[in-house]
Enzyme design. Structure first.
Site, PDB file in Angstrom:
ATOM      1  N   SER A 679       0.809  -1.224   0.000  1.00  0.00           N
ATOM      2  CA  SER A 679       0.000   0.000   0.000  1.00  0.00           C
ATOM      3  C   SER A 679       0.837   1.267   0.000  1.00  0.00           C
ATOM      4  O   SER A 679       0.320   2.342   0.252  1.00  0.00           O
ATOM      5  CB  SER A 679      -0.934   0.007   1.218  1.00  0.00           C
ATOM      6  OG  SER A 679      -0.192   0.048   2.411  1.00  0.00           O
ATOM      7  N   LYS A 722      -5.928   3.556   9.213  1.00  0.00           N
ATOM      8  CA  LYS A 722      -5.038   4.538   8.589  1.00  0.00           C
ATOM      9  C   LYS A 722      -5.571   5.955   8.759  1.00  0.00           C
ATOM     10  O   LYS A 722      -4.811   6.897   9.024  1.00  0.00           O
ATOM     11  CB  LYS A 722      -4.851   4.202   7.114  1.00  0.00           C
ATOM     12  CG  LYS A 722      -4.068   2.913   6.881  1.00  0.00           C
ATOM     13  CD  LYS A 722      -3.939   2.578   5.410  1.00  0.00           C
ATOM     14  CE  LYS A 722      -3.130   1.298   5.203  1.00  0.00           C
ATOM     15  NZ  LYS A 722      -2.978   0.945   3.785  1.00  0.00           N
TER      16      LYS A 722
END
Length: 784
Positions: A679, A722
């Protein structure tokens, strides 16, 4: 003797007293040199030498400063040379002397002056003291066989004179069992009364120690005799019992259990077979003990024993809400699970696996489920388990064998339908002893666990009524094991949730634990917020609870230490007085926009984290280097990002002319922490573009998403964690993959309000929002 200077010999482990004859082994170079330099005296045709104690026993070559100044003038009676350049000498101590002007050359040499004893003023008192000392020494010699008979004879000879008290004191002093330092002090003491008093004190202590040791030896000998006697009587009793067949009562109890328990057909046949073997065996044989242990284990399992559990989903929901704040979707799925069991207990539902960071309430959720179902709760921790015998048990042929932990837990709680927590299921590992994850497949498969066979029992046991619930921190589970479980993801708590949990659960819990009265301590909401922001950095509330516990302890100490303090109020102004300086920064992004530095977002086992990615370029061979303990996936992402950049370099005003002349070094700080995952592509690409074009990256922008070589942005996982990390870190704008927009519905409203969340589908959109300005096509080569 008129000599003022003589050779000096240092002694390691003895103090010589005047009038005493003593043997000395000489082996050190300086001592042998001193011995060789002795000369015959003109007065009495004898050799003399000075001897003194060195201050440290382990000094091989002591200096003159490491010698005592009070020494002995000794006459050498005999010298015997031994092999290996050593010698044995016999000396007679003549007088106590004071050393001066010690020379430290190949051998010690010193001037000396004889030190006389002080005059004895009270002869009658001295005679009494000496008599007392001699009696004590005689008593000590009787207790301690180590004292030589010749020494006692010498002392008795001196006593018969009744005049030479000094000689008696010296002889007694030389044979005291005490430290070398104490003996040296006796030698240095010139007052005879003080010396004999010290001798009496030391002898008294030696006698007490000797008597204590003797009594202890007597006690130990008696204990050994008693143990041997008990063993002999015990063996006799066994023989008598064997003759009288009294073991039959124990065998009768086993037989009664076999008949009364609700054993399965297979288990009953096995128990009867083993019982027949046991009855035919010699009860003293080793095989008898193995068979007896097997039967006791088999019969102690809860065969056919079930708790009368009655599931009420309304009551279960109240329990879940009582014990846990938030987690609405998780609670909803648990209630659905219980609803199915309430309608039909025969339906074999899926095995639940709660996955989330530490401290979010996975274990306590399982306890609440057990309470809501009215069943007993038990826990089996799988963290670090690497032997499949922990699950299946050891075969009974092995020494010390036992059943596996699954049946061990059932035996412990005495029911066949508990709620069993399989904790840390992702922390198992395998080695040469087998794979415990594979052994769990049979346990967790509803089609197989009704016929579970433990290696120790060797008969089937029905585990289908056990409600297994697993917990894990990571999604990384073996494929076959993961396929047998329904995974429920528990994300970290947002700030508001942590605040409510602290106010309604953690603070009351700590006050109750520490016996705090309601009017003694108050913790303001602002103080709790500061605890969350500046003293913890986690997705769960475990660290928050520890800080609240520490806060409570320190406040309680102040109340108990100062009787005038009746109440303590803790707010954000005085919080640091209790817990010290703030541990973390909250809401602080980079101070300036940086070139070649981008903020990424990572999802770890403990929640979301900000990930700084930085890069430098320097002369080289056109290579790309990565550091920061990156995993293979992240290294490949860096290569893909660099290749994608190279393919688009002309769009950014850069030519291909000199790429082979410089290297790019990509580093992710906190190098001791492993980093991996698919990611970081967007952040890596943005870092490289910023570095090569010298355009800064917005300091308040963070991003997540993987990229392809063609520049497309791919979806990621852990979006909520996140975004929580971005909010904590002072980030204002977050770039997320377009395909993750559907996940925003699960994000708490206050997080979405605090962040500008922008979806992107390609890297051009990423650069548009991340860079201070878009690169202009100037057709220039990169210049170092």
């Amino acid at each position: 003797m008129n000599k003022k200077s003589l050779p000096l010999m240092a002694l390691r482990d003895m103090v010589v007293f005047p009038g005493v004859i003593a043997p000395i082994f000489v082996g050190r170079k300086k001592s042998l040199q001193a011995l060789s330099r002795t000369t015959i005296s003109e007065e009495n045709n004898s050799k003399y030498i000075l001897v003194t104690l060195q201050k440290k026993f382990d000094q091989e070559n002591p200096s003159k400063h490491e010698l005592y100044n009070t020494a002995i003038l000794a006459k050498i009676i005999q010298i015997v040379k031994l092999p290996n350049n050593t010698a044995k000498i016999l000396i007679e101590a003549v007088a106590r002397v004071k050393l001066s002007n010690i020379k430290d050359e190949e051998a010690f040499e010193a001037n000396y002056e004889i030190i006389p004893d002080e005059e004895i003023l009270d002869i009658h008192n001295m005679r009494s003291l000496v008599d007392n000392a001699v009696q004590l020494f005689s008593k000590y010699a009787m207790n301690d066989k180590k004292v030589n008979a010749e020494i006692i004879e010498t002392i008795n000879k001196e006593i018969s004179n009744r005049t030479n008290f000094i000689n008696i004191i010296n002889i007694l002093s030389s044979h005291l069992i005490t430290s070398l330092e104490t003996k040296q002090q006796l030698l240095e003491e010139t007052n005879p009364v003080k010396r004999i008093t010290t001798v009496i004190t030391t002898l008294t202590s030696n006698i007490v120690n000797s008597e204590t040791e003797h009594a202890l030896q007597q006690r130990v000998r008696k204990q050994i005799e008693k143990t041997q006697r008990d063993y002999y009587l015990h063996e006799q009793m066994k023989a008598i019992q064997k003759e009288l067949d009294e073991d039959k009562s124990e065998l009768a109890d086993i037989e009664k259990k076999i008949k009364s328990l609700k054993l399965s057909k297979e288990a009953k046949e096995k128990a009867e077979s083993e019982f027949k073997k046991l009855r035919a065996m010699n009860q003293m044989s080793a095989e008898s003990g193995v068979t007896r242990n097997y039967l006791e284990t088999l019969l102690s399992l809860p065969w056919g024993k079930y708790d009368n559990s009655k599931i009420d989903i309304n009551q279960a929901e109240k329990i879940l809400n009582r014990d846990h704040f938030g987690l609405e979707k998780v609670k909803e799925r648990i209630i659905e699970y219980l609803a199915v069991l309430q309608r039909s207990s025969k339906i074999r539902g899926p095995i639940l696996c709660l996955i989330g960071p530490p401290g979010v309430g996975k274990t306590s959720l399982v306890k609440s489920i057990a309470e809501g179902m009215g069943r007993k709760y038990t826990k089996f921790s799988l963290g670090g388990v690497r032997d499949e015998a922990e699950i299946r048990g050891h075969r009974k042929t092995y020494l010390g064998s036992m059943p596996g932990k699954i049946l061990g837990q059932l035996k412990k709680i005495k029911t066949s339908n508990p709620v069993m927590l399989l904790d840390e299921i992702d922390k198992m590992s395998s080695d040469f002893r087998g794979d415990p994850a594979s052994a769990l497949l049979e346990v967790l498969d509803p089609e197989q666990n009704s016929h579970f066979v433990d290696h120790y029992l060797e008969v089937e046991y029905d585990l289908s009524n056990v409600v297994f619930i697993a917990t894990a921190n990571s999604h990384d589970l073996p494929r076959a094991l993961s396929d047998r479980m329904e995974k429920i993801y528990i994300s970290g708590y947002v700030e508001e949730e942590k605040l409510q949990i602290a106010k309604n659960y953690l603070v009351p819990k700590q006050f109750k634990m520490h016996k705090i009265k309601e009017d003694e301590i108050t913790i303001s909401e602002a103080a709790i917020l500061d605890l969350i922001r500046y003293y913890t950095k986690e997705s769960g509330v475990r660290a928050l609870e520890r800080e609240i516990c520490a806060l409570t302890r320190k406040a309680l100490k102040q109340i108990l230490a100062n009787k005038t303090v009746k109440h303590i109020s803790i707010d954000s102004n005085n919080l640091e007085e209790f817990l010290g300086a703030k541990k973390y920064n909250f809401g602080l992004a980079e101070k300036e926009d940086q070139i070649g530095s981008t903020t990424g977002l990572a999802y770890t086992e403990v929640g979301g984290e900000l990930l700084t990615i930085e890069a430098l370029a320097f002369s080289g061979k056109g290579e790309i280097k990565t550091t920061g303990k990156l995993g293979d996936v992240m290294k490949e992402s860096a290569m893909a990002a660099y290749s994608c950049f190279r393919s688009r370099a002309t769009n950014f005003g850069l030519k291909y002319d000199n790429y082979k002349d410089f290297d790019i070094h990509i580093h992710v700080p906190a190098g001791a922490i492993p980093k991996d995952g698919p990611s970081a592509g967007c952040a890596l690409f943005t870092t490289i573009v910023s570095l090569m074009t010298k355009i800064p990256v917005h300091r308040t922008v963070a991003m997540t998403g993987e990229i392809t070589l063609r520049g497309n942005v791919l979806p990621i996982g852990g979006l909520k964690e996140k975004l929580l990390a971005a909010s904590r870190g002072g980030i204002k704008t977050v770039l997320i993959p377009e395909e993750n927009v559907k996940d925003l519905k699960d994000i708490p409203p206050n997080i979405k309000e605090n962040l500008e969340i922008i979806s992107v589908s390609n890297i051009d959109q990423v650069l548009k929002h991340a860079l201070v300005e878009m690169p202009i096509n100037k057709g220039l080569s990169y210049d170092l």
